[in-house]
Structure formats: structure tokens, C-alpha cells
Motif scaffolding. Structure first.
Motif, PDB file in Angstrom:
ATOM      1  N   MET A   1      61.249 -22.935 102.702  1.00 43.76           N
ATOM      2  CA  MET A   1      60.503 -23.727 103.683  1.00 43.76           C
ATOM      3  C   MET A   1      59.103 -24.149 103.212  1.00 43.76           C
ATOM      4  N   PRO A   2      58.334 -23.283 102.538  1.00 47.47           N
ATOM      5  CA  PRO A   2      56.996 -23.725 102.120  1.00 47.47           C
ATOM      6  C   PRO A   2      57.009 -24.767 101.004  1.00 47.47           C
ATOM      7  N   THR A   3      58.156 -24.997 100.332  1.00 51.49           N
ATOM      8  CA  THR A   3      58.187 -25.870  99.161  1.00 51.49           C
ATOM      9  C   THR A   3      59.020 -27.121  99.372  1.00 51.49           C
ATOM     10  N   LEU A   4      59.300 -27.481 100.624  1.00 57.19           N
ATOM     11  CA  LEU A   4      60.209 -28.598 100.874  1.00 57.19           C
ATOM     12  C   LEU A   4      59.693 -29.915 100.302  1.00 57.19           C
ATOM     13  N   GLY A   5      58.396 -30.100 100.240  1.00 58.60           N
ATOM     14  CA  GLY A   5      57.867 -31.381  99.786  1.00 58.60           C
ATOM     15  C   GLY A   5      57.430 -31.397  98.341  1.00 58.60           C
ATOM     16  N   LYS A   6      57.732 -30.366  97.584  1.00 57.68           N
ATOM     17  CA  LYS A   6      57.246 -30.275  96.213  1.00 57.68           C
ATOM     18  C   LYS A   6      58.195 -30.933  95.228  1.00 57.68           C
ATOM     19  N   ALA A   7      57.764 -30.992  93.985  1.00 58.20           N
ATOM     20  CA  ALA A   7      58.525 -31.654  92.923  1.00 58.20           C
ATOM     21  C   ALA A   7      59.727 -30.819  92.530  1.00 58.20           C
ATOM     22  N   PRO A   8      60.639 -31.385  91.681  1.00 59.20           N
ATOM     23  CA  PRO A   8      61.797 -30.613  91.223  1.00 59.20           C
ATOM     24  C   PRO A   8      61.371 -29.347  90.495  1.00 59.20           C
ATOM     25  N   ASP A   9      62.257 -28.345  90.542  1.00 55.39           N
ATOM     26  CA  ASP A   9      61.917 -27.078  89.898  1.00 55.39           C
ATOM     27  C   ASP A   9      62.095 -27.186  88.391  1.00 55.39           C
ATOM     28  N   THR A  10      61.849 -26.073  87.706  1.00 54.75           N
ATOM     29  CA  THR A  10      61.888 -26.095  86.244  1.00 54.75           C
ATOM     30  C   THR A  10      63.278 -26.322  85.700  1.00 54.75           C
ATOM     31  N   ALA A  11      64.311 -26.072  86.484  1.00 51.50           N
ATOM     32  CA  ALA A  11      65.680 -26.317  86.021  1.00 51.50           C
ATOM     33  C   ALA A  11      66.091 -27.766  86.210  1.00 51.50           C
ATOM     34  N   GLY A  12      65.203 -28.593  86.765  1.00 55.66           N
ATOM     35  CA  GLY A  12      65.506 -29.997  86.931  1.00 55.66           C
ATOM     36  C   GLY A  12      66.221 -30.343  88.218  1.00 55.66           C
ATOM     37  N   ARG A  13      66.479 -29.378  89.074  1.00 56.37           N
ATOM     38  CA  ARG A  13      67.144 -29.657  90.341  1.00 56.37           C
ATOM     39  C   ARG A  13      66.107 -29.996  91.400  1.00 56.37           C
ATOM     40  N   PRO A  14      66.341 -31.023  92.204  1.00 59.02           N
ATOM     41  CA  PRO A  14      65.408 -31.310  93.296  1.00 59.02           C
ATOM     42  C   PRO A  14      65.346 -30.131  94.259  1.00 59.02           C
ATOM     43  N   VAL A  15      64.193 -29.991  94.920  1.00 57.26           N
ATOM     44  CA  VAL A  15      64.032 -28.913  95.879  1.00 57.26           C
ATOM     45  C   VAL A  15      65.080 -29.008  96.976  1.00 57.26           C
ATOM     46  N   ALA A  16      65.406 -30.250  97.383  1.00 62.64           N
ATOM     47  CA  ALA A  16      66.400 -30.429  98.442  1.00 62.64           C
ATOM     48  C   ALA A  16      67.737 -29.815  98.065  1.00 62.64           C
ATOM     49  N   ALA A  17      68.112 -29.899  96.778  1.00 67.73           N
ATOM     50  CA  ALA A  17      69.388 -29.327  96.340  1.00 67.73           C
ATOM     51  C   ALA A  17      69.364 -27.811  96.451  1.00 67.73           C
ATOM     52  N   ARG A  18      68.217 -27.216  96.122  1.00 68.88           N
ATOM     53  CA  ARG A  18      68.104 -25.765  96.246  1.00 68.88           C
ATOM     54  C   ARG A  18      68.159 -25.333  97.707  1.00 68.88           C
ATOM     55  N   VAL A  19      67.481 -26.110  98.563  1.00 68.63           N
ATOM     56  CA  VAL A  19      67.507 -25.790  99.994  1.00 68.63           C
ATOM     57  C   VAL A  19      68.921 -25.887 100.531  1.00 68.63           C
ATOM     58  N   TYR A  20      69.662 -26.892 100.070  1.00 69.57           N
ATOM     59  CA  TYR A  20      71.052 -27.069 100.489  1.00 69.57           C
ATOM     60  C   TYR A  20      71.884 -25.848 100.108  1.00 69.57           C
ATOM     61  N   GLY A  21      71.714 -25.361  98.873  1.00 68.43           N
ATOM     62  CA  GLY A  21      72.441 -24.173  98.446  1.00 68.43           C
ATOM     63  C   GLY A  21      72.051 -22.940  99.237  1.00 68.43           C
TER      64      GLY A  21
END
Length: 201
Positions: free
Chosen positions: A162-182
Motif C-alpha cells: 500500500m505505501p508504494t502504489l505510486g512508485k516506479a518499477p522494482d529492481t526486478a523490472g516488474r511494475p508495482v501494480a503487478a506485485r500488488v496484483y500477486g
């Protein structure tokens, strides 16, 4: 339709959706790790089994093979984590929610099998369905510990990004939205499993 049937219907929809998501993840082309594919397939099998479990046709399925399968799946998640590329402690910690979910599924199916042989009434909780470990009190404790742990895992997964929803993609190259979805599906599965543990069967 009774109140438990309404809850079971909602859970079945959740588990079917989770199974579709897990199958999609297992079959996607950019999944490089075969262990990841196996993990997704095991989650899909678990979700489909839990979607069927509350209903009469689902209870007609053989429960002993299911118990063996999900107990093996729990051990697989633990052993696969120890052979991963990350730190063994980190990998083991990440595998615990999946292993706990598979353990809970094995516990529920084992209790159902014990109930089928012992003649317990169907209105009992999963922990009451039999006395495979020494009595109703012990069974209740196992059920409560599994449900509490899965509830904690669920809340952690559903809130961790929740605190990182608007941030850039993570170091693995996945968008934050994809991580939130998982994390959403991980948390939803854990929540649904905890509810299933505590519902009458």
C-alpha cells in the motif's frame, strides 16, 4: 439458501478465480523458473479442491488421495525454498504461507476422511470432524493455529504494498501494480483458506 451456503458460494467463486489466475501464471511464457510453474500449478489444484469441498459432489471426491497430495505439496514448498537462489532463510520465510495453506488443506481433507470413518456429525468445524491427533481439543488447537497464521499472512499480503502504489518499477523490472496484483491473490487465498478452516463442513 442458508447463510453457510451463501458464504460457501462466495468462497467457491473466489477459489475458482484464484485457480484461473494460478493457471495463467503457470502457463505464461516469461516464467523462467520451473519451480515457480510447479508452485502455481499446486496453488491451482488447491484452489479448485477448496472450491469443490463445501458441496455434496465435492465431498464425494476421494479424500485420502487429496490428503496425501496436499501434505506432499506442503513439503515440496518447504524443500523447494531451500534449493532456491535467494538466501535460504529468506526463501524459507517466503514459502511458509504457501506451505501453511497446503498444510491446512491436508488437515481439512484428513479430518473429513476421519469423520467419514468415525461418523461425526457434519455440523462440526474442520477441527471437530475427527480426532486424528488425540481428541477434539487438540484438533481445535491445530485448526485455530493454522487459521490464525493464515489470517496474519493474508493481512500482510493485502497491505504490504500500500505505501508504494505510486512508485516506479522494482529492481526486478516488474511494475508495482503487478506485485500488488500477486499479493492480492496470495492474501485472498490465505483469507479464504482461514475462513474454510473455521466454517462447518
Amino acid at each position: 439458501m442458508s447463510a453457510p451456503d451463501v458464504v460457501y458460494s462466495m468462497l467457491s467463486v473466489l477459489f475458482v478465480a484464484a485457480a484461473v489466475h494460478a493457471l495463467t501464471q503457470a502457463l505464461r511464457r516469461n516464467e523462467p523458473d520451473w519451480r515457480g510453474r510447479v508452485g502455481h500449478l499446486l496453488h491451482a489444484a488447491m484452489a479448485l479442491a477448496m472450491a469443490a469441498m463445501p458441496w455434496s459432489w465435492g465431498r464425494a471426491l476421494p479424500v485420502v488421495p487429496q490428503t496425501v497430495f496436499f501434505a506432499g505439496a506442503a513439503l515440496w514448498f518447504c524443500s523447494a525454498a531451500l534449493h532456491g537462489h535467494a538466501s535460504s532463510w529468506t526463501a524459507a520465510a517466503r514459502s511458509l504461507p504457501a506451505a501453511a495453506g497446503m498444510t491446512a488443506m491436508a488437515w481439512m481433507t484428513h479430518s473429513m476422511a476421519d469423520s467419514a470413518h468415525g461418523g461425526d456429525t457434519p455440523g462440526h468445524h474442520a477441527g471437530h470432524l475427527g480426532s486424528p491427533t488425540g481428541g477434539p481439543e487438540t484438533a481445535d488447537m491445530i485448526t485455530a493455529v493454522l487459521a490464525l497464521y493464515l489470517l496474519i499472512c493474508s493481512l500482510w499480503s493485502l497491505t504490504r504494498c500500500m505505501p508504494t502504489l505510486g512508485k516506479a518499477p522494482d529492481t526486478a523490472g516488474r511494475p508495482v501494480a503487478a506485485r500488488v496484483y500477486g499479493h492480492f491473490w496470495d492474501g485472498s487465498m490465505a483469507m479464504g483458506t482461514a475462513v474454510m478452516l473455521l466454517m462447518p463442513h
